[in-house]
Scaffold this motif. Structure first.
Motif, PDB file in Angstrom:
ATOM      1  N   GLY A 169       0.831  -1.279   0.086  1.00 45.19           N
ATOM      2  CA  GLY A 169       0.059  -0.100  -0.005  1.00 45.19           C
ATOM      3  C   GLY A 169       0.863   1.159   0.080  1.00 45.19           C
ATOM      4  O   GLY A 169       2.056   1.020  -0.129  1.00 45.19           O
ATOM      5  N   VAL A 172       4.071   2.918   3.139  1.00 40.90           N
ATOM      6  CA  VAL A 172       4.616   1.373   3.865  1.00 40.90           C
ATOM      7  C   VAL A 172       6.279   1.699   3.802  1.00 40.90           C
ATOM      8  O   VAL A 172       6.812   2.382   2.884  1.00 40.90           O
ATOM      9  CB  VAL A 172       3.997   0.514   3.053  1.00 40.90           C
ATOM     10  CG1 VAL A 172       5.030  -0.978   3.293  1.00 40.90           C
ATOM     11  CG2 VAL A 172       2.750  -0.012   3.026  1.00 40.90           C
ATOM     12  N   LYS A 207      -1.260  -3.567   3.695  1.00 40.52           N
ATOM     13  CA  LYS A 207      -1.944  -2.367   3.498  1.00 40.52           C
ATOM     14  C   LYS A 207      -1.248  -0.999   3.746  1.00 40.52           C
ATOM     15  O   LYS A 207      -0.152  -1.131   4.174  1.00 40.52           O
ATOM     16  CB  LYS A 207      -3.292  -2.537   4.394  1.00 40.52           C
ATOM     17  CG  LYS A 207      -4.242  -3.732   3.929  1.00 40.52           C
ATOM     18  CD  LYS A 207      -4.819  -3.562   2.732  1.00 40.52           C
ATOM     19  CE  LYS A 207      -5.697  -4.672   2.503  1.00 40.52           C
ATOM     20  NZ  LYS A 207      -6.974  -4.938   3.151  1.00 40.52           N
ATOM     21  N   ASP A 208      -1.823   0.041   3.817  1.00 39.68           N
ATOM     22  CA  ASP A 208      -1.354   1.459   3.888  1.00 39.68           C
ATOM     23  C   ASP A 208      -0.436   1.413   5.493  1.00 39.68           C
ATOM     24  O   ASP A 208      -1.334   0.831   6.467  1.00 39.68           O
ATOM     25  CB  ASP A 208      -2.348   2.456   3.890  1.00 39.68           C
ATOM     26  CG  ASP A 208      -2.865   2.407   2.463  1.00 39.68           C
ATOM     27  OD1 ASP A 208      -2.251   1.908   1.396  1.00 39.68           O
ATOM     28  OD2 ASP A 208      -3.949   3.140   2.093  1.00 39.68           O
ATOM     29  N   HIS A 209       0.370   2.280   5.495  1.00 39.84           N
ATOM     30  CA  HIS A 209       1.078   2.601   6.984  1.00 39.84           C
ATOM     31  C   HIS A 209       1.657   1.433   7.790  1.00 39.84           C
ATOM     32  O   HIS A 209       1.327   1.651   8.634  1.00 39.84           O
ATOM     33  CB  HIS A 209      -0.212   3.642   7.542  1.00 39.84           C
ATOM     34  CG  HIS A 209      -0.631   4.963   6.998  1.00 39.84           C
ATOM     35  ND1 HIS A 209       0.346   5.766   6.999  1.00 39.84           N
ATOM     36  CD2 HIS A 209      -1.680   5.011   6.322  1.00 39.84           C
ATOM     37  CE1 HIS A 209      -0.289   7.031   6.380  1.00 39.84           C
ATOM     38  NE2 HIS A 209      -1.389   6.289   6.068  1.00 39.84           N
ATOM     39  N   VAL A 210       1.897   0.543   6.925  1.00 39.24           N
ATOM     40  CA  VAL A 210       2.541  -0.559   7.508  1.00 39.24           C
ATOM     41  C   VAL A 210       3.940  -0.551   7.513  1.00 39.24           C
ATOM     42  O   VAL A 210       4.554   0.029   6.929  1.00 39.24           O
ATOM     43  CB  VAL A 210       2.187  -1.963   7.037  1.00 39.24           C
ATOM     44  CG1 VAL A 210       2.872  -3.068   7.426  1.00 39.24           C
ATOM     45  CG2 VAL A 210       0.588  -2.333   7.078  1.00 39.24           C
ATOM     46  N   GLU A 229      -2.855  -5.834   7.816  1.00 39.50           N
ATOM     47  CA  GLU A 229      -3.821  -4.866   7.543  1.00 39.50           C
ATOM     48  C   GLU A 229      -3.201  -3.506   8.098  1.00 39.50           C
ATOM     49  O   GLU A 229      -2.067  -3.296   8.242  1.00 39.50           O
ATOM     50  CB  GLU A 229      -5.061  -5.294   8.413  1.00 39.50           C
ATOM     51  CG  GLU A 229      -5.795  -6.282   8.096  1.00 39.50           C
ATOM     52  CD  GLU A 229      -6.768  -6.063   6.887  1.00 39.50           C
ATOM     53  OE1 GLU A 229      -6.579  -5.068   6.315  1.00 39.50           O
ATOM     54  OE2 GLU A 229      -7.490  -6.784   6.339  1.00 39.50           O
ATOM     55  N   GLU A 230      -3.807  -2.392   7.838  1.00 39.92           N
ATOM     56  CA  GLU A 230      -3.350  -1.215   7.760  1.00 39.92           C
ATOM     57  C   GLU A 230      -3.168  -0.592   9.401  1.00 39.92           C
ATOM     58  O   GLU A 230      -3.634  -1.154  10.322  1.00 39.92           O
ATOM     59  CB  GLU A 230      -4.730  -0.125   7.342  1.00 39.92           C
ATOM     60  CG  GLU A 230      -4.422   1.380   7.690  1.00 39.92           C
ATOM     61  CD  GLU A 230      -5.453   2.162   7.187  1.00 39.92           C
ATOM     62  OE1 GLU A 230      -5.253   3.387   7.213  1.00 39.92           O
ATOM     63  OE2 GLU A 230      -6.650   1.706   6.779  1.00 39.92           O
ATOM     64  N   GLY A 231      -1.894   0.055   9.129  1.00 43.77           N
ATOM     65  CA  GLY A 231      -1.399   0.715  10.332  1.00 43.77           C
ATOM     66  C   GLY A 231      -0.607  -0.244  11.356  1.00 43.77           C
ATOM     67  O   GLY A 231      -0.067   0.048  12.512  1.00 43.77           O
ATOM     68  N   LYS A 248      -5.432  -4.671  11.627  1.00 44.69           N
ATOM     69  CA  LYS A 248      -4.989  -3.278  11.692  1.00 44.69           C
ATOM     70  C   LYS A 248      -4.450  -2.833  13.125  1.00 44.69           C
ATOM     71  O   LYS A 248      -4.845  -3.187  13.991  1.00 44.69           O
ATOM     72  CB  LYS A 248      -5.927  -2.552  11.183  1.00 44.69           C
ATOM     73  CG  LYS A 248      -7.311  -2.169  11.997  1.00 44.69           C
ATOM     74  CD  LYS A 248      -8.155  -1.565  11.511  1.00 44.69           C
ATOM     75  CE  LYS A 248      -9.458  -1.175  12.229  1.00 44.69           C
ATOM     76  NZ  LYS A 248     -10.557  -0.331  11.589  1.00 44.69           N
ATOM     77  N   ASN A 249      -3.594  -1.884  12.999  1.00 44.53           N
ATOM     78  CA  ASN A 249      -2.904  -1.462  14.217  1.00 44.53           C
ATOM     79  C   ASN A 249      -2.482  -2.208  15.355  1.00 44.53           C
ATOM     80  O   ASN A 249      -2.463  -2.099  16.536  1.00 44.53           O
ATOM     81  CB  ASN A 249      -4.085  -0.309  14.950  1.00 44.53           C
ATOM     82  CG  ASN A 249      -4.138   0.777  13.800  1.00 44.53           C
ATOM     83  OD1 ASN A 249      -3.303   1.391  13.197  1.00 44.53           O
ATOM     84  ND2 ASN A 249      -5.426   1.149  13.579  1.00 44.53           N
TER      85      ASN A 249
END
Length: 341
Positions: A169, A172, A207-210, A229-231, A248-249
């Motif tokens: 994403g 990353v 995903k984004d921001h990993v 997943e994201e984060g 996520k997160n």
């Protein structure tokens, strides 16, 4: 890069007390302050340094009440530690995003599609049908396999390997030595005691921001996708096996190992050297303590466990009190046995 103290205060939504036009160009510890540097004070035990620091500016919280004269300029904010984190993040972004252009020698397939303002370091390899978004940075000796897609503002550091069909994403960060999309550990036992390799034809989706730490390995799926997943943030030296899904997160510390098809929920915290058996499900907001051995699914949200095999954290702590007393208890039992003759 230089910024005035006023410009930094605007970034941090703070108020300047002092020379707002003075310029700063670096960041330092408060006890190592020097002209042209900015630092912060959040921990009261470091307050003594603010009165003598030579730093041009110090970020402080509104609650800071100086005991004597402060010679440096102050940027007054709601939370000094949080604001300093914002400053570090922005500084890092500016430094990293300065690099652009394609260094030689490097290989980029003619079928690859590259976004704007990207950087490709020397000896990097970018395969067929790769799609790379804007502002991405591919550092030297990185490998990007065929049919990989990468979103905007993603950074892949030197020596990382992104194997075929992987999907990354935006925003990353992949640290050096990471291997993504390597073949999963799939071998079927045979009647003669040997093992037959099972082809792994799936991929990895991040995903984004990993963030993925150095020398971590994330295996491709047997079929379908291994998903982060994201984060989510992965530390160094982690093994994520085929068809794993991490929510996520979630944060996972170094040397953890997650076996095939396990599912970890959202907002979980996984300690160092945790081992998770395959095909298990871990509920959201679960805390797995260091070296925990997870042998069965955790269904209740917010559960905290420790030990190997792991069980409830509070029960573990009570049990550990007894465990520490075992040598003394054994001695007392032996003495009782002797007294009873």
């Amino acid at each position: 890069m230089e910024f005035t103290i006023q410009e930094l205060a605007h970034l941090l939504k703070g108020e300047v007390r002092g020379n707002e036009s003075e310029k700063v160009h670096t960041i330092c510890k408060i006890q190592e302050g020097k002209k042209g540097a900015i630092t912060f004070l959040a921990n009261p035990k470091y307050e003594k340094f603010i009165y003598d620091t030579e730093a041009s500016a110090v970020i402080v919280s509104k609650s800071f009440d100086p005991k004597k004269e402060v010679k440096t300029s102050l940027i007054i904010v709601e939370d000094a530690y949080q604001s300093f984190s914002v400053l570090l993040e922005e500084y890092e972004r500016l430094v990293k995003m300065q690099k652009t252009g394609i260094e030689q020698p490097s290989y980029i397939s003619s079928s690859a599609k590259l976004g704007e303002k990207i950087y490709v370091g020397a000896f990097a390899y970018i395969g067929e049908n790769v799609k790379i978004g804007d502002n991405c940075k591919i550092y030297p000796q990185a490998f990007i396999g065929d049919d990989v897609t990468i979103g905007d503002n993603t950074i892949i550091y030197a020596g990382a390997k992104i194997n075929a069909r992987t999907e990354l994403g935006s925003y990353v960060t992949i640290q050096s030595g990471v291997v993504i999309g390597s073949e999963g550990f799939g071998f079927a036992p045979q009647p003669d005691g040997s093992y037959k390799r099972i082809p792994q034809i799936g991929n990895v989706v991040i995903k984004d921001h990993v963030d993925v730490g150095a020398n971590t390995a994330i295996d491709c799926a047997t079929t379908g996708s291994t998903i982060i997943e994201e984060g989510t943030k992965l530390d160094n030296l982690i093994q994520v096996a085929h068809n794993v899904k991490v929510g996520k997160n979630t944060v996972i510390a170094a040397q953890a190992g997650i076996a095939g098809s396990a599912e970890i929920g959202n907002y979980c915290m996984v300690g160092g050297q945790v081992g998770i058996v395959g095909h298990l499900k871990i509920a959201d907001k679960t805390g797995l303590g260091p070296k925990a051995g997870i042998m069965s699914s955790i269904k209740k949200e917010g559960t905290n466990v420790l030990g190997g095999p792991a069980f409830d954290l509070k029960q573990y702590m009570k049990s550990y009190v007894v465990f520490r007393k075992l040598p003394d208890l054994l001695k007392r039992i032996e003495e009782l046995e002797k007294s009873l003759g």
